[in-house]
Design an enzyme around this catalytic site. Structure first.
Site, short mmCIF file in Angstrom:
data_model
loop_
_atom_site.label_atom_id
_atom_site.label_comp_id
_atom_site.label_asym_id
_atom_site.label_seq_id
_atom_site.Cartn_x
_atom_site.Cartn_y
_atom_site.Cartn_z
N ASP A 1 -11.20 2.44 3.55
CA ASP A 1 -11.45 1.00 3.46
C ASP A 1 -12.94 0.71 3.24
OD1 ASP A 1 -9.33 -0.79 3.60
OD2 ASP A 1 -9.08 -0.52 5.77
N LYS B 1 0.85 -1.21 0.00
CA LYS B 1 0.00 0.00 0.00
C LYS B 1 0.87 1.25 0.00
CE LYS B 1 -3.90 -2.40 2.09
NZ LYS B 1 -4.71 -2.72 3.27
N GLN C 1 -4.95 -1.78 9.48
CA GLN C 1 -4.85 -3.09 8.86
C GLN C 1 -5.43 -4.17 9.76
OE1 GLN C 1 -3.83 -3.53 5.69
NE2 GLN C 1 -4.14 -5.73 5.79
N1 GUN Z 1 -7.09 -7.13 5.90
C1 GUN Z 1 -7.37 -7.85 4.78
N2 GUN Z 1 -7.88 -7.04 3.82
C2 GUN Z 1 -7.91 -5.80 4.34
C3 GUN Z 1 -8.32 -4.55 3.82
O1 GUN Z 1 -8.79 -4.40 2.69
N3 GUN Z 1 -8.17 -3.49 4.68
C4 GUN Z 1 -7.69 -3.61 5.94
N4 GUN Z 1 -7.63 -2.51 6.69
N5 GUN Z 1 -7.31 -4.76 6.44
C5 GUN Z 1 -7.42 -5.86 5.64
#
Ligand code: GUN
Length: 292
Positions: free
Chosen positions: A119, A52, A96
């Site tokens: 998100d 990211k 996350q």
């Molecule tokens: N864990 C797995 N996929 C995601 C996501 O798209 N966003 C976040 N914040 N955590 C995750």
């Protein structure tokens, strides 16, 4: 059979975003800023967050990574969320997942200002999405919709089967495929308790597999000419790899692919699109396009 190249589509979209950021900044606008909060040292989460941050660089965004050890208290994490909510330089941020067991994930998600929730996990964004209002849409489902659009895959009136009912993928995916302005499909959601799952899959024009079981979708579950989207990314041990593992999708690609009109590979299908959709959401957050 046509392979859907998520890596190439994601690269093209990131270039489009980077061009837009350049033009925003050339006319005196603000550089979009994404912050990511990472708790602990889970291997998968480390990789996702690293990618990211890298994608932010490719898009010309500012990024901030905030790390905590996994003994952080819920109160401390809530305090971090509060600071990010109040930081006027941060346009959007993510925490996350998964979080350590002693932290209530839902409490953290609900503490995030929905206007910065890139998100799309906050109940306000989830609710707005389900009734078709402008909102941040969860990155994986949004990435899949984008792939279907970019490959001109017809979804209107088609039978779509979503395998899996998670809050992050299955449920929002089913909602989007149902909505007139996105999938406009007839949608069935299957999960671990579904009876006759093979039969239901055989009826599908489009299968979106997000059930987290490697190779779950077998040849006998797929209709000739179906579109198969594989969201699975289970790490399976592989001694021939330097990392010691490889990613395995939810689809038995080797035996299923020949029957499909379109199929996504793992890796290189849905995965790169997820991060690219997060970048898109961050750009929208930076422009205050949905929420002032
Ligand atoms: N864990 C797995 N996929 C995601 C996501 O798209 N966003 C976040 N914040 N955590 C995750």
């Amino acid at each position: 059979m046509q392979l859907i190249d998520g890596k190439a589509v994601a690269a093209a979209i990131k270039e489009e975003i980077a061009a837009e950021v350049k033009s925003i900044m050339a006319s005196g606008g603000k550089q979009p800023h994404l912050a990511a909060v990472l708790v602990g040292h889970d291997g998968g989460s480390e990789t996702y967050v690293k990618n990211k941050v890298l994608a932010c660089e490719q898009c010309g965004f500012k990024s901030t990574l905030i790390r905590f050890e996994d003994d952080i208290t819920e109160e401390e994490l809530l305090n971090c969320v509060k600071q990010l909510n109040e930081d006027i330089d941060v346009d959007g941020f993510i925490v996350q997942l998964p979080l350590p067991k002693h932290i209530n994930e839902q409490r953290i998600i609900e503490a995030i200002d929905y206007r910065k929730d890139v998100d799309g996990f906050h109940p306000i964004n989830v609710g707005r999405m389900s009734i078709g209002l402008p909102c941040f849409i969860s990155a994986t489902p949004l990435g899949i919709i984008t792939l279907l659009q970019r490959y001109n895959i017809q979804t209107s009136g088609k039978r779509c089967v979503v395998l899996g009912r998670s809050n992050i993928v299955g449920k929002p995916m089913a909602q989007l495929m149902l909505q007139k302005e996105y999938g406009d499909s007839t949608v069935t959601v299957c999960h671990s308790r579904t009876k006759n799952i093979e039969e239901i899959c055989r009826e599908a024009d489009i299968i979106i597999a997000a059930i987290g079981i490697p190779g779950f979708v077998k040849e006998n579950m797929v209709k000739e000419g179906a579109v198969v989207i594989d969201v699975g990314t289970t790490r399976v041990p592989d001694a021939t790899r330097k990392s010691g593992f490889r990613l395995s999708g939810d689809v038995d690609f080797e035996n299923v692919s020949a029957k499909c009109s379109f199929i996504t590979p793992v890796p290189g299908g849905v995965g790169p699109m997820t991060i690219c959709s997060l970048m898109k959401n961050t750009l929208i957050a930076g422009k205050k396009e949905y929420y002032k």
